[in-house]
Design an enzyme around this catalytic site. Structure first.
Site, PDB file in Angstrom:
ATOM      1  N   ARG A 163      -3.981  38.022 -52.539  1.00 49.26           N
ATOM      2  CA  ARG A 163      -4.846  37.246 -51.615  1.00 49.26           C
ATOM      3  C   ARG A 163      -5.587  36.118 -52.335  1.00 49.26           C
ATOM      4  O   ARG A 163      -6.713  35.771 -51.981  1.00 49.26           O
ATOM      5  CB  ARG A 163      -5.865  38.150 -50.913  1.00 49.26           C
ATOM      6  CG  ARG A 163      -5.283  39.148 -49.981  1.00 49.26           C
ATOM      7  CD  ARG A 163      -4.564  38.481 -48.801  1.00 49.26           C
ATOM      8  NE  ARG A 163      -4.052  39.506 -47.917  1.00 49.26           N
ATOM      9  CZ  ARG A 163      -2.892  40.130 -48.097  1.00 49.26           C
ATOM     10  NH1 ARG A 163      -2.089  39.795 -49.081  1.00 49.26           N
ATOM     11  NH2 ARG A 163      -2.514  41.064 -47.260  1.00 49.26           N
ATOM     12  N   SER A 241      -7.268  41.314 -41.070  1.00 51.84           N
ATOM     13  CA  SER A 241      -8.101  42.210 -41.889  1.00 51.84           C
ATOM     14  C   SER A 241      -9.357  41.458 -42.307  1.00 51.84           C
ATOM     15  O   SER A 241      -9.259  40.359 -42.844  1.00 51.84           O
ATOM     16  CB  SER A 241      -7.338  42.643 -43.143  1.00 51.84           C
ATOM     17  OG  SER A 241      -6.187  43.349 -42.770  1.00 51.84           O
ATOM     18  N   GLU A 342     -12.359  38.649 -46.251  1.00 58.12           N
ATOM     19  CA  GLU A 342     -11.180  37.806 -46.421  1.00 58.12           C
ATOM     20  C   GLU A 342     -11.350  36.446 -45.723  1.00 58.12           C
ATOM     21  O   GLU A 342     -11.002  35.410 -46.299  1.00 58.12           O
ATOM     22  CB  GLU A 342      -9.969  38.559 -45.838  1.00 58.12           C
ATOM     23  CG  GLU A 342      -8.659  38.192 -46.482  1.00 58.12           C
ATOM     24  CD  GLU A 342      -7.497  38.967 -45.885  1.00 58.12           C
ATOM     25  OE1 GLU A 342      -7.245  40.080 -46.345  1.00 58.12           O
ATOM     26  OE2 GLU A 342      -6.857  38.439 -44.957  1.00 58.12           O
TER      27      GLU A 342
HETATM   28  C1  LIG Z   1      -4.154  38.945 -36.091  1.00 61.78           C
HETATM   29  C2  LIG Z   1      -4.139  38.434 -37.514  1.00 61.78           C
HETATM   30  C3  LIG Z   1      -3.331  39.046 -38.452  1.00 61.78           C
HETATM   31  C4  LIG Z   1      -3.294  38.582 -39.782  1.00 61.78           C
HETATM   32  N1  LIG Z   1      -2.490  39.210 -40.680  1.00 61.78           N
HETATM   33  C5  LIG Z   1      -2.443  38.779 -41.962  1.00 61.78           C
HETATM   34  C6  LIG Z   1      -1.592  39.434 -42.921  1.00 61.78           C
HETATM   35  O1  LIG Z   1      -0.871  40.355 -42.603  1.00 61.78           O
HETATM   36  N2  LIG Z   1      -1.596  38.967 -44.207  1.00 61.78           N
HETATM   37  C7  LIG Z   1      -2.363  37.899 -44.581  1.00 61.78           C
HETATM   38  O2  LIG Z   1      -2.314  37.543 -45.766  1.00 61.78           O
HETATM   39  N3  LIG Z   1      -3.179  37.268 -43.704  1.00 61.78           N
HETATM   40  C8  LIG Z   1      -3.234  37.667 -42.409  1.00 61.78           C
HETATM   41  N4  LIG Z   1      -4.065  37.051 -41.498  1.00 61.78           N
HETATM   42  C9  LIG Z   1      -4.926  35.946 -41.955  1.00 61.78           C
HETATM   43  C10 LIG Z   1      -4.371  34.531 -41.669  1.00 61.78           C
HETATM   44  O3  LIG Z   1      -3.452  34.552 -40.628  1.00 61.78           O
HETATM   45  C11 LIG Z   1      -3.706  33.887 -42.889  1.00 61.78           C
HETATM   46  O4  LIG Z   1      -4.612  33.835 -43.955  1.00 61.78           O
HETATM   47  C12 LIG Z   1      -3.209  32.480 -42.575  1.00 61.78           C
HETATM   48  O5  LIG Z   1      -2.346  32.045 -43.605  1.00 61.78           O
HETATM   49  C13 LIG Z   1      -4.323  31.446 -42.427  1.00 61.78           C
HETATM   50  O6  LIG Z   1      -3.732  30.200 -42.101  1.00 61.78           O
HETATM   51  P1  LIG Z   1      -4.429  29.168 -41.139  1.00 61.78           P
HETATM   52  O7  LIG Z   1      -3.553  27.990 -41.028  1.00 61.78           O
HETATM   53  O8  LIG Z   1      -4.819  29.820 -39.853  1.00 61.78           O
HETATM   54  O9  LIG Z   1      -5.729  28.808 -41.977  1.00 61.78           O
HETATM   55  P2  LIG Z   1      -7.269  28.563 -41.503  1.00 61.78           P
HETATM   56  O10 LIG Z   1      -7.744  29.836 -40.892  1.00 61.78           O
HETATM   57  O11 LIG Z   1      -7.270  27.363 -40.614  1.00 61.78           O
HETATM   58  O12 LIG Z   1      -7.938  28.260 -42.853  1.00 61.78           O
HETATM   59  C14 LIG Z   1      -8.096  29.288 -43.826  1.00 61.78           C
HETATM   60  C15 LIG Z   1      -8.453  28.643 -45.172  1.00 61.78           C
HETATM   61  O13 LIG Z   1      -7.328  27.875 -45.621  1.00 61.78           O
HETATM   62  C16 LIG Z   1      -7.709  26.508 -45.781  1.00 61.78           C
HETATM   63  N5  LIG Z   1      -6.578  25.686 -45.344  1.00 61.78           N
HETATM   64  C17 LIG Z   1      -5.834  25.804 -44.222  1.00 61.78           C
HETATM   65  N6  LIG Z   1      -4.882  24.850 -44.186  1.00 61.78           N
HETATM   66  C18 LIG Z   1      -5.034  24.114 -45.310  1.00 61.78           C
HETATM   67  C19 LIG Z   1      -4.371  22.964 -45.852  1.00 61.78           C
HETATM   68  N7  LIG Z   1      -3.347  22.385 -45.228  1.00 61.78           N
HETATM   69  N8  LIG Z   1      -4.824  22.464 -47.040  1.00 61.78           N
HETATM   70  C20 LIG Z   1      -5.858  23.028 -47.687  1.00 61.78           C
HETATM   71  N9  LIG Z   1      -6.521  24.115 -47.226  1.00 61.78           N
HETATM   72  C21 LIG Z   1      -6.112  24.642 -46.049  1.00 61.78           C
HETATM   73  C22 LIG Z   1      -8.940  26.300 -44.934  1.00 61.78           C
HETATM   74  O14 LIG Z   1      -9.742  25.239 -45.425  1.00 61.78           O
HETATM   75  C23 LIG Z   1      -9.616  27.652 -45.087  1.00 61.78           C
HETATM   76  O15 LIG Z   1     -10.320  27.674 -46.295  1.00 61.78           O
HETATM   77  C24 LIG Z   1      -4.113  37.495 -40.165  1.00 61.78           C
HETATM   78  C25 LIG Z   1      -4.948  36.879 -39.203  1.00 61.78           C
HETATM   79  C26 LIG Z   1      -4.947  37.351 -37.892  1.00 61.78           C
HETATM   80  C27 LIG Z   1      -5.820  36.668 -36.882  1.00 61.78           C
END
Ligand SMILES: Cc1cc2nc3c(=O)[nH]c(=O)nc-3n(C[C@H](O)[C@H](O)[C@H](O)COP(=O)(O)OP(=O)(O)OC[C@H]3O[C@@H](n4cnc5c(N)ncnc54)[C@H](O)[C@@H]3O)c2cc1C
Length: 351
Positions: A163, A241, A342
């Site tokens: 992570r 999580s 997280e």
């Molecule tokens: C129902 C559910 C289940 C999930 N299951 C998992 C799982 O099994 N495993 C897991 O690891 N995670 C899981 N997650 C967490 C999440 O989905 C991941 O961490 C996902 O990769 C976040 O991506 P995002 O585009 O939504 O980022 P955001 O939520 O929009 O941003 C998260 C962070 O990443 C940064 N960020 C996003 N895009 C960029 C970019 N292009 N450049 C620089 N920084 C950026 C943001 O600034 C922020 O700090 C889950 C979430 C949910 C809601």
């Protein structure tokens, strides 16, 4: 390339938790040029900047964000070479997996159903069901917020761990990820390393499932735990999580085992790097007295997963924080372990 800057845009609908206030300014950036312009616009006004992807790993404060939120909308997926998929950071992650699996490329099938964008995947090195995205990322392109110069990072430059990457630790807030390249393997055998998946295929007497069957199984198992976003399932209105699984040194782990034994309990654990052990945060939460479905006003713990804090409708970010604090406090009082959240906190502590 002009950009459109919008005022006071509500962020709650752009996040999976669905809480929090507005962005003072908001830009949707669909190209490197637009990202650069948005950064320059923020800089010229001395405003803080936050990069938003799919909003699935953020908790936005009730006040919102006082600066510029740049939502990354860079699209495009190109198969650059055999099995090397170069995807825009704004592409939907699960859609990329669907496309790769349909073409019989393996390497990311166990990450099916994780919400969010391609650009979000390297940030916390997403992982699930026995795979981590760091196993397939070959390189990524990012823009330096300091001098607006683009840079290509090789996998080894990203500092991937559980992570973790440089993008959420040492270099946090410095880079905007624009594109990510994944090396996938044509006709690769699917990864079935995780217990839930082994049990799933044992139960349906399928010893050699296809990549598509593994993708479908992962999504089904995730749905049963509300870890797949399904409209109408309020247990999936979460950030996944909420806490990382603690990685304990040998002595801390032994102390925990002893403590649990005194309570007549046995701690599950998995070997981690060196002599350390990873302990499921869900176990710590449940054994500190929180049952699945625990409710505290408009927020609660998912009925299907002890690690997900959910918005049952109409919750405020402050309610989520209060439950987070309550869980952390009780786990600390019971086991002496500090649970680390997280999701990324946005708009708290002034910014
Ligand atoms: C129902 C559910 C289940 C999930 N299951 C998992 C799982 O099994 N495993 C897991 O690891 N995670 C899981 N997650 C967490 C999440 O989905 C991941 O961490 C996902 O990769 C976040 O991506 P995002 O585009 O939504 O980022 P955001 O939520 O929009 O941003 C998260 C962070 O990443 C940064 N960020 C996003 N895009 C960029 C970019 N292009 N450049 C620089 N920084 C950026 C943001 O600034 C922020 O700090 C889950 C979430 C949910 C809601």
């Amino acid at each position: 390339m002009p950009i459109s800057v919008r005022d006071n845009v509500p962020l709650a609908p752009l996040t999976t938790l669905g809480v929090g206030g507005p962005a003072r300014y908001f830009v949707e950036a669909a190209s490197t040029g637009e990202v650069r312009h948005a950064i320059e616009w923020a800089r010229a006004r001395n405003l803080p900047l936050f990069v938003l992807g799919g909003g699935s790993n953020v908790l936005v404060s009730d006040r919102g964000f006082p600066g510029v939120v740049v939502r990354i909308a860079i699209r495009g997926i190109v198969e650059e070479a055999e099995g090397v998929f170069l995807a825009g950071a704004g592409e939907d992650w699960d859609a990329l997996i669907a496309r790769a699996v349909a073409a019989n490329y393996g390497g990311i099938e166990c990450l099916s159903g994780i919400p969010g964008s391609v650009g979000g995947t390297p940030v916390q090195n997403v992982g699930a069901y026995g795979q981590e995205v760091s196993e397939t990322i070959t390189s990524l392109e990012a823009l330096d917020l300091r001098d607006l110069a683009p840079r290509t990072f090789a996998n080894a430059d990203c500092g991937f761990a559980y992570r973790q990457s440089i993008f959420n630790t040492t270099e946090r807030g410095r880079w905007v990820i624009l594109r990510v390249a994944y090396q996938l393997r044509k006709d690769a055998p699917p990864r079935i390393a995780y217990r839930d998946l082994k049990e799933y295929f044992a139960a349906c007497k399928n010893p050699s499932p296809t990549l598509q069957q593994v993708r479908d199984a992962v999504r089904e198992v995730r749905r049963s735990k509300a870890m797949l976003i399904v409209p109408g399932d309020d247990d999936s209105r979460s950030a996944g999580s909420f806490f990382k699984n603690p990685v304990l040194t040998l002595s801390d782990y032994q102390r925990l085992v002893q403590l649990a034994a005194e309570r007549g309990e046995k701690v599950p654990s998995y070997p981690a790097e060196g002599q350390s052990s990873k302990v499921p945060a869900a176990w710590l939460v449940e054994h500190s007295g929180f049952a699945k479905g625990y409710a505290r006003g408009a927020v609660g713990i998912s009925r299907k997963h002890a690690l997900a804090i959910v918005n049952r409708g109409g919750a405020a970010a402050a309610d989520i924080v209060a439950l987070k604090n309550e869980i952390q406090q009780r786990v600390h009082d019971t086991f002496g372990i500090e649970l680390i959240p997280e999701p990324v906190m946005v708009g708290f502590d002034g910014v």
